[in-house]
Design a protein around this motif. Structure first.
Motif, PDB file in Angstrom:
ATOM      1  N   ASN A  30       0.835  -1.199   0.000  1.00 20.45           N
ATOM      2  CA  ASN A  30       0.000   0.000   0.000  1.00 20.45           C
ATOM      3  C   ASN A  30       0.875   1.257   0.000  1.00 20.45           C
ATOM      4  O   ASN A  30       2.065   1.209   0.336  1.00 20.45           O
ATOM      5  CB  ASN A  30      -0.933   0.007   1.215  1.00 20.45           C
ATOM      6  CG  ASN A  30      -0.190   0.064   2.537  1.00 20.45           C
ATOM      7  OD1 ASN A  30       0.426  -0.932   2.946  1.00 20.45           O
ATOM      8  ND2 ASN A  30      -0.220   1.197   3.222  1.00 20.45           N
ATOM      9  N   ILE A  45      -5.231   9.512   0.848  1.00 22.15           N
ATOM     10  CA  ILE A  45      -5.675   8.537  -0.130  1.00 22.15           C
ATOM     11  C   ILE A  45      -4.644   7.410  -0.177  1.00 22.15           C
ATOM     12  O   ILE A  45      -3.441   7.651  -0.011  1.00 22.15           O
ATOM     13  CB  ILE A  45      -5.873   9.190  -1.511  1.00 22.15           C
ATOM     14  CG1 ILE A  45      -6.596   8.228  -2.457  1.00 22.15           C
ATOM     15  CG2 ILE A  45      -4.562   9.692  -2.088  1.00 22.15           C
ATOM     16  CD1 ILE A  45      -7.110   8.901  -3.716  1.00 22.15           C
ATOM     17  N   PRO A  79      -3.875   3.813  -2.350  1.00 20.58           N
ATOM     18  CA  PRO A  79      -4.036   2.648  -3.212  1.00 20.58           C
ATOM     19  C   PRO A  79      -3.358   1.434  -2.585  1.00 20.58           C
ATOM     20  O   PRO A  79      -2.369   1.573  -1.849  1.00 20.58           O
ATOM     21  CB  PRO A  79      -3.354   3.069  -4.513  1.00 20.58           C
ATOM     22  CG  PRO A  79      -2.361   4.097  -4.098  1.00 20.58           C
ATOM     23  CD  PRO A  79      -2.941   4.801  -2.895  1.00 20.58           C
ATOM     24  N   LEU A 113      -8.646   0.808  -2.999  1.00 21.65           N
ATOM     25  CA  LEU A 113      -8.372   2.227  -2.743  1.00 21.65           C
ATOM     26  C   LEU A 113      -9.083   2.634  -1.465  1.00 21.65           C
ATOM     27  O   LEU A 113     -10.281   2.363  -1.293  1.00 21.65           O
ATOM     28  CB  LEU A 113      -8.861   3.085  -3.910  1.00 21.65           C
ATOM     29  CG  LEU A 113      -8.631   4.596  -3.774  1.00 21.65           C
ATOM     30  CD1 LEU A 113      -7.140   4.920  -3.874  1.00 21.65           C
ATOM     31  CD2 LEU A 113      -9.420   5.364  -4.825  1.00 21.65           C
TER      32      LEU A 113
END
Length: 347
Positions: free
Chosen positions: A269, A282, A284, A309
């Motif tokens: 991540n 944020i 992903p 996400l």
């Protein structure tokens, strides 16, 4: 009766006079400190393996009351109201010294880094394979869970911190959560973690030995036993900026087929902070999880792939999006997939 006791304790913690610390009601009266916490995870998911293709569900609805007395006596009661009432945690911890503490009650056995990370802080939505309509099949975390090597049980453990090491060693009933023992044998689990350097990097290893009663075809009760071992590492943590990596591998006895099983899971991540506004980060991610239910025979393995996400608000409040795609080893079994969206309220 248990429902009323737990609910009463939670209401008691809420109604007691106190002050508000962030979002958490707190009572401080001399050496006693009481706080309330909770989470609601509302999920929308699809399934290619279920005729009910899509559904909304409450994945978890939890309320917990925590207690600290004189900075060394701790306790916690945690109840889950999703899909009916279920007691999760109910334990007391005596912190005699940072290097020696005693915990008694119901809590997670010290096995599997993937399992021990809170559901409010895991990177993918699910810890392993969970596709509606798909019969139990090989995947790393699912195999360990179905065989009872991890999760919550009644028992006792010692644990502590000594320099760069943390350790846990406990004895448990071996029968699952909220259940008495069913024979005169106990199950054991232990874990050792080494923190390296100043960076957020840890390596760990654990073992879980399970013993439980079974009744054979003649009605004779016997004791079944098996051992699971795992190695893991993690770089980075929850909301740590930049790259994060978690890897776990395991080898264990499969009680169902009486063969060794194995598995591995890796999660990659990247958390990008976005400031202190309403949208704070944020992330992903990509997860790959492999499981083989029997190392003696072919055709029993499977691979779960999960791109996703996470969108972060304040604290652990976030929106999570995942696509789970499961590929069985056998060509005669079709791959299955699920799309998930989960909104998490946490306080």
């Amino acid at each position: 009766m248990r429902t009323y006791v737990i609910a009463g304790l939670i209401v008691f913690a809420v109604l007691l006079p106190g002050r508000l610390a962030g979002q958490v009601p707190v009572l401080t009266e001399g050496p006693i400190h009481v706080e309330l916490s909770g989470r609601v995870q509302t999920q929308f998911n699809t399934s290619s393996a279920d005729s009910t293709f899509s559904t909304f569900e409450h994945r978890r609805v939890r309320l917990a009351a925590g207690l600290t007395i004189d900075d060394w006596i701790e306790g916690r009661i945690d109840a889950n109201f999703a899909h009916g009432f279920r007691l999760e945690d109910a334990w007391m911890n005596l912190g005699f010294h940072p290097a020696f503490q005693v915990q008694v009650g119901q809590f997670k056995k010290p096995f599997s880094r993937v399992e021990l990370i809170s559901s409010s802080a895991i990177f993918p939505i699910e810890r392993g394979l969970r596709i509606r309509g798909l019969q139990p099949i090989s995947e790393h975390h699912l195999l360990l869970d179905e065989q009872g090597y991890l999760g919550r049980e009644l028992g006792a453990q010692i644990h502590g911190v000594a320099g760069v090491f943390r350790y846990w060693l406990g004895a448990f009933n071996g029968t699952g959560p909220n259940l008495r023992d069913e024979n005169d044998a106990k199950s054991f689990a232990g874990r050792l973690v080494l923190k390296l350097f100043e960076a957020p990097f840890e390596i760990g290893g654990a073992a879980s030995q399970r013993e439980f009663a079974v009744v054979d075809s003649l009605g004779v009760e016997e004791t079944e036993s098996g051992l699971a071992v795992e190695l893991d590492m993690q770089y980075g943590g929850f909301r740590d900026p930049g790259l994060g990596l978690l890897v776990e591998v395991m080898h264990a006895k499969n009680f169902v087929v009486d063969d060794p099983m194995r598995g591995a899971q890796g999660i990659l991540n990247w958390f990008q902070p976005l400031g202190d506004g309403r949208l704070q980060g944020i992330e992903p991610l990509f997860r790959a999880s492999y499981g083989d239910a029997s190392t003696q025979f072919e055709g029993n393995s499977g691979l779960l792939l999960t791109p996703g996400l996470n969108v972060y608000f304040q604290g652990r409040n976030r929106l999570m999006l995942n696509w789970d795609y499961f590929m069985p080893e056998l060509d005669v079994i079709d791959p299955e997939h699920a799309i998930r969206a989960q909104l998490q309220l946490y306080f």
